[in-house]
Design a protein around this motif. Structure first.
Motif: not given
Length: 419
Positions: A45-52, A274-281
């Protein structure tokens, strides 16, 4: 409405993830993903909300420069000249450089803490290895997302990817892909790095113009060319082709896909994405794409249809073309039909007015064993990997030159919208 007015935690009305994620067909797809990848593709949920929320985030550093110079008293031509001089000779060479330009280049020239130059170089090499196939795939994957208003409306209002102008803008995008992925293309002073800045400013200029238009639906779509949509574009050059091009025989490993992720993350950094949540892997990138497909609202309507239906005709041979080029164009046009017919969802292809897929759709299928064999040799025989890199670099430059001749890509901001 200015970009700074976005409320904390605001998510666009057309970000439909939570309305749709529980649907039976989505959960069935989730199970299929899980069986293939051996992990749950549904993100936290954290990733989805950051994405939204990222649909209300953009590029405040470059926006400040555009506001002060391009949209200020100097005007677009003076702003372009100032930017070109700073790129060619350094920001210190610009007399009376405005603070916004100095701040922009401070960020642009400072390497982020996470940067791994060796991983960037590997990612660029993998992208080159996909040759011209990735040009066709990346654009085709974008066609699927033309159902979304936040992506489609900026392109449609500006007119660059619609009608007769579609070919020019598509080839500018290809030029950008080539420039940034050439060996050393992102080094200081390199053409790819300079291209990234020009594209960045072009995006900001369009964003500022669109935000002034009353028909832009801020609450439904977010800001134009947002961090959310821009990050999906970066995925379209990394994890998505890394998986999909196995269908053509390219043998891309998970490690190589993660290298392309890192490469495009750095390209995005230079573009102001420059999103902090950019996928790392690999896992996080698949989860982001899962969320991107689930959240779709399908509201682009006629504007989306126009963009989809403008793509393939842009490659059709033009009247009066010399016969040798016309033969190449005839072949390339049908190759593009074949790629699009394979990779675009059948439901999307059939819903639009598109050229007949057969027999051209057989072309990607027929060449897959050949590419797979060549990839096997490349992976096992010393020296072939470097040779393959040289061949693909030559092929993609020749492909580009056949389409545009000696004309240089402009990456010019749109000063007037077509409607």
């Amino acid at each position: 409405m200015t970009l700074e007015m976005a409320a904390a935690g605001k998510i666009p009305g057309e970000f439909r993830y939570w309305d749709k994620v529980g649907a039976p067909r989505v959960q069935r797809a989730r199970q299929v993903f899980r069986s293939v990848f051996r992990f749950d593709p549904q993100p936290s949920e954290e990733l989805v909300r950051a994405f939204g929320e990222a649909y209300y985030h953009a590029d405040p550093v470059a926006e400040a420069f555009v506001d002060e110079v391009y949209l200020g008293s100097a005007g677009p031509k003076a702003g372009r000249a100032m930017l070109d001089r700073a790129l060619a000779h350094g920001v210190e060479s610009v007399a009376d450089a405005p603070p916004s330009l100095i701040r922009l280049f401070e960020e642009f020239e400072t390497a982020p803490e996470w940067l791994d130059p060796e991983l960037v170089a590997l990612g660029a090499k993998v992208f080159r290895r996909w040759g011209t196939s990735v040009f066709s795939f990346a654009t085709t994957s974008t066609l699927e997302m033309y159902s979304e208003s936040s992506i489609t409306k900026p392109l449609s209002y500006a007119g660059g990817y619609a009608g007769d102008k579609a070919h020019k803008r598509q080839l500018e995008t290809v030029r950008f892909w080539i420039d940034v992925s050439e060996p050393g293309g992102l080094d200081a002073g390199a053409r790819g790095r300079q291209t990234a800045m020009r594209v960045r400013i072009m995006h900001v200029f369009i964003r500022r113009k669109l935000m002034q238009r009353p028909e832009w639906e801020y609450d439904a779509w977010g800001v134009p060319i947002s961090i959310g949509d821009a990050t999906l574009t970066l995925m379209g050059g990394s994890v998505v082709p890394g998986l999909a091009l196995w269908s053509l025989g390219y043998q891309t490993t998970v490690r190589e896909i993660e290298a392309t992720l890192h490469f495009w993350r750095y390209v995005g950094h230079l573009l102001g994405v420059q999103p902090q949540w950019y996928p790392r892997d690999f896992r996080e990138s698949v989860q982001l794409m899962f969320a991107a497909f689930v959240k779709r609202a399908y509201t682009a309507g006629e504007d989306g249809e126009e963009l989809v239906e403008s793509y393939l005709p842009a490659f059709a041979p033009k009247p009066g073309t010399p016969w040798r080029k016309r033969i190449r164009d005839e072949i390339n046009y049908r190759v593009q039909i074949g790629y699009t017919g394979v990779w675009l969802l059948p439901s999307t292809y059939s819903r639009h007015t598109m050229p007949g897929r057969f027999p051209w759709v057989l072309h990607p299928i027929v060449q897959a064993p050949i590419i797979f064999g060549a990839e096997t040799l490349r992976r096992t025989i010393p020296g072939l990997d470097a040779m393959a890199d040289r061949v693909q670099r030559h092929r993609r430059e020749q492909w580009y030159r056949n389409e545009v001749g000696d004309r240089a890509a402009e990456f010019s901001p749109v000063e007037e919208f077509r409607r």
